[in-house]
Design a protein around this motif. Sequence first.
Motif, mmCIF file in Angstrom:
data_model
loop_
_atom_site.group_PDB
_atom_site.id
_atom_site.type_symbol
_atom_site.label_atom_id
_atom_site.label_comp_id
_atom_site.label_asym_id
_atom_site.label_seq_id
_atom_site.Cartn_x
_atom_site.Cartn_y
_atom_site.Cartn_z
ATOM 1 N N GLU A 328 10.026 2.761 -11.674
ATOM 2 C CA GLU A 328 9.783 2.353 -10.286
ATOM 3 C C GLU A 328 8.536 1.475 -10.208
ATOM 4 O O GLU A 328 7.492 1.800 -10.753
ATOM 5 C CB GLU A 328 9.604 3.597 -9.408
ATOM 6 N N LYS A 329 8.664 0.337 -9.530
ATOM 7 C CA LYS A 329 7.549 -0.590 -9.394
ATOM 8 C C LYS A 329 6.538 -0.052 -8.386
ATOM 9 O O LYS A 329 6.908 0.542 -7.377
ATOM 10 C CB LYS A 329 8.049 -1.956 -8.939
ATOM 11 N N PRO A 330 5.247 -0.292 -8.640
ATOM 12 C CA PRO A 330 4.228 0.229 -7.724
ATOM 13 C C PRO A 330 4.135 -0.548 -6.422
ATOM 14 O O PRO A 330 3.496 -0.098 -5.488
ATOM 15 C CB PRO A 330 2.931 0.079 -8.538
ATOM 16 N N GLY A 331 4.741 -1.709 -6.310
ATOM 17 C CA GLY A 331 4.653 -2.485 -5.072
ATOM 18 C C GLY A 331 3.511 -3.480 -5.131
ATOM 19 O O GLY A 331 2.649 -3.434 -6.009
ATOM 20 N N GLY A 332 3.465 -4.378 -4.148
ATOM 21 C CA GLY A 332 2.460 -5.434 -4.144
ATOM 22 C C GLY A 332 1.513 -5.378 -2.977
ATOM 23 O O GLY A 332 0.881 -6.393 -2.647
ATOM 24 N N GLY A 333 1.394 -4.234 -2.315
ATOM 25 C CA GLY A 333 0.487 -4.121 -1.189
ATOM 26 C C GLY A 333 -0.959 -4.005 -1.615
ATOM 27 O O GLY A 333 -1.272 -3.564 -2.728
ATOM 28 N N HIS A 334 -1.887 -4.395 -0.720
ATOM 29 C CA HIS A 334 -3.317 -4.264 -0.996
ATOM 30 C C HIS A 334 -3.816 -2.918 -0.456
ATOM 31 O O HIS A 334 -3.532 -2.550 0.683
ATOM 32 C CB HIS A 334 -4.087 -5.415 -0.335
ATOM 33 N N VAL A 362 -13.419 -1.485 -2.358
ATOM 34 C CA VAL A 362 -12.832 -2.279 -3.436
ATOM 35 C C VAL A 362 -11.321 -2.197 -3.290
ATOM 36 O O VAL A 362 -10.771 -1.111 -3.082
ATOM 37 C CB VAL A 362 -13.302 -1.783 -4.818
ATOM 38 N N GLU A 363 -10.657 -3.342 -3.355
ATOM 39 C CA GLU A 363 -9.211 -3.402 -3.131
ATOM 40 C C GLU A 363 -8.465 -3.556 -4.449
ATOM 41 O O GLU A 363 -8.940 -4.208 -5.377
ATOM 42 C CB GLU A 363 -8.845 -4.571 -2.206
ATOM 43 N N VAL A 364 -7.270 -2.938 -4.454
ATOM 44 C CA VAL A 364 -6.357 -3.063 -5.592
ATOM 45 C C VAL A 364 -4.972 -3.402 -5.051
ATOM 46 O O VAL A 364 -4.710 -3.272 -3.853
ATOM 47 C CB VAL A 364 -6.308 -1.759 -6.423
ATOM 48 N N THR A 365 -4.104 -3.817 -5.946
ATOM 49 C CA THR A 365 -2.721 -4.112 -5.584
ATOM 50 C C THR A 365 -1.827 -3.015 -6.136
ATOM 51 O O THR A 365 -1.866 -2.725 -7.330
ATOM 52 C CB THR A 365 -2.283 -5.479 -6.154
ATOM 53 N N GLY A 366 -1.036 -2.407 -5.260
ATOM 54 C CA GLY A 366 -0.153 -1.347 -5.730
ATOM 55 C C GLY A 366 0.390 -0.510 -4.600
ATOM 56 O O GLY A 366 0.436 -0.936 -3.444
ATOM 57 N N SER A 367 0.793 0.705 -4.953
ATOM 58 C CA SER A 367 1.397 1.630 -4.000
ATOM 59 C C SER A 367 0.325 2.572 -3.448
ATOM 60 O O SER A 367 -0.304 3.320 -4.221
ATOM 61 C CB SER A 367 2.509 2.428 -4.678
ATOM 62 N N VAL A 450 -0.915 3.955 -15.425
ATOM 63 C CA VAL A 450 -0.282 3.019 -16.355
ATOM 64 C C VAL A 450 0.636 2.059 -15.615
ATOM 65 O O VAL A 450 0.660 0.850 -15.899
ATOM 66 C CB VAL A 450 0.482 3.799 -17.446
ATOM 67 N N ARG A 451 1.404 2.576 -14.625
ATOM 68 C CA ARG A 451 2.300 1.704 -13.860
ATOM 69 C C ARG A 451 1.519 0.656 -13.075
ATOM 70 O O ARG A 451 2.038 -0.406 -12.764
ATOM 71 C CB ARG A 451 3.156 2.538 -12.896
ATOM 72 N N HIS A 452 0.280 0.938 -12.747
ATOM 73 C CA HIS A 452 -0.557 -0.025 -12.029
ATOM 74 C C HIS A 452 -1.363 -0.908 -12.971
ATOM 75 O O HIS A 452 -2.250 -1.646 -12.526
ATOM 76 C CB HIS A 452 -1.507 0.712 -11.069
ATOM 77 N N ALA A 474 -8.653 -4.984 -10.076
ATOM 78 C CA ALA A 474 -9.001 -5.262 -8.699
ATOM 79 C C ALA A 474 -8.100 -6.371 -8.168
ATOM 80 O O ALA A 474 -7.661 -7.264 -8.907
ATOM 81 C CB ALA A 474 -10.472 -5.656 -8.570
ATOM 82 N N ALA A 475 -7.804 -6.333 -6.863
ATOM 83 C CA ALA A 475 -6.960 -7.335 -6.226
ATOM 84 C C ALA A 475 -7.682 -8.671 -6.209
ATOM 85 O O ALA A 475 -8.897 -8.748 -5.985
ATOM 86 C CB ALA A 475 -6.586 -6.911 -4.815
ATOM 87 N N ALA A 476 -6.939 -9.763 -6.456
ATOM 88 C CA ALA A 476 -7.535 -11.098 -6.388
ATOM 89 C C ALA A 476 -7.882 -11.448 -4.961
ATOM 90 O O ALA A 476 -7.079 -11.227 -4.044
ATOM 91 C CB ALA A 476 -6.557 -12.118 -6.970
ATOM 92 N N ARG A 477 -9.053 -11.988 -4.766
ATOM 93 C CA ARG A 477 -9.478 -12.350 -3.414
ATOM 94 C C ARG A 477 -8.853 -13.689 -3.038
ATOM 95 O O ARG A 477 -8.798 -14.582 -3.819
ATOM 96 C CB ARG A 477 -10.999 -12.436 -3.354
#
Length: 477
Positions: A328-334, A362-367, A450-452, A474-477
Amino acid sequence: MKRFLSSVRARAALGATLVVAVALVAAGAAVLLSLRANLTHQASGQAESAASGVASQLAANTAYDQLDLDDEDHPVQVVDDHRRLVAASDDLERISGTGTDAVKPQPRSTTPPKGDDDDDDESEGDALELGEISEDAADVTTGSATVDGDTQDYRFAAVDVNVEKKGDLTVYAGASLAAQESAVSTALASMLIGFPLLLAVIAGVTWLVTRRALRPVDAIRSEMAAITASEDLARRVPEPDTHDEIARLATTTNETLAALQASVERQRRFVADASHELRSPIASLRTQLEVGAAHPELLDVDGAVEDTVRLQELAADLLLLARLDAGEKPGGGHVDLAAMAREELSQRTRDRVDVRMDLANVEVTGSRSQLARVLGNLVTNAQRHARSHVTVTTRADGAWAVLEVSDDGDGVPENERDRIFERFVRLDDARTRDDGGAGLGLAIARDVAVRHGGTLTVEEAPGGGALFELRVPAAAR
């Protein structure tokens, strides 16, 4: 034919034969063209030499009837500036490709050629002055001639010569192309016989070499078929000691079989452990319900609710692990880790010890739900072992977002720091606690990390206890 071409050996042999056939045809054509060109050039040189010889005789004021034209290999014509044949080889019967097709010298006209005197008609053989041979390159043409009944193709060279009392003359001399045609025919016949034999040898050698080279592949295929039929993943395919692509294929196949065997065994252990973990709360809940049905006054409602919650959490953990194993993909949300931690920790009202927070945005991309599950599992695990407090920290570290959960308990022994992330693994002291989990929380947390694209590790906290560190990009700004 289609079944024949389905074999790699057949396709390899056919492909090699076709490639060599094309190369042989190209090389043969080049050889034949080169041979023909060389022989033609040689014949042209012979013709020019013969024509120059006759021109030299004419330049020496040799009379037409005294010219040496008896060479049967070189038919000769001498033509004046009025395109009149004045001399020719005796046995010449037919000719083409020269300035005239006449084969018998024509009698001279009553009007003498320019520069001649009437009194000099009979003195053509007298050596008055030497003639002049043109220094221009001889013109060379291709034609045919019949000499003494024998017709052949010739290369004709034309040499111009100016002779006093005779004017401008052109000497045509030919050189036979029979040797060229014979050599080309012989070479072509040799190629027509030799090329098929060579192609047959190449096809046979390629077939045998390919068969020998692919023999380990056939052994691998046979062993894989046997493994599929027997479902025995402990078997391995033979690895040839050749250090080539086939050996690497066998090695990779065995590595794949080993990984598949480990996965199947892990799945079996997972099913067995899940069944065991589910059996305990289900059996306890059933016992309490049966007692409550027989003796309502003895029904432990709180215990039944606790077992139900435990069963529900275990089922949720198993379902999440199944989804993670399925990719299952973690998604692309911030997700802001600090905001997520504040919200999740504010909802924990039954924690045994105090939870301290030191949060930096601090922001990341995922679920968000999966990351919140990681935080919840780490805090719950820390609550079981902490003495007085648990600390949750979020911070940025270069390109990484870091979430740390530490406690002031006894910590995790160094030799157990990898094992605690395995499924259904609980350290001995955790097993003695009544509120111990099923041993899935940390396994779920590491799988989510690991999935992230990150990691989850455990170290010793600065003040003692355990420090769990989650690192994700970390999420790209």
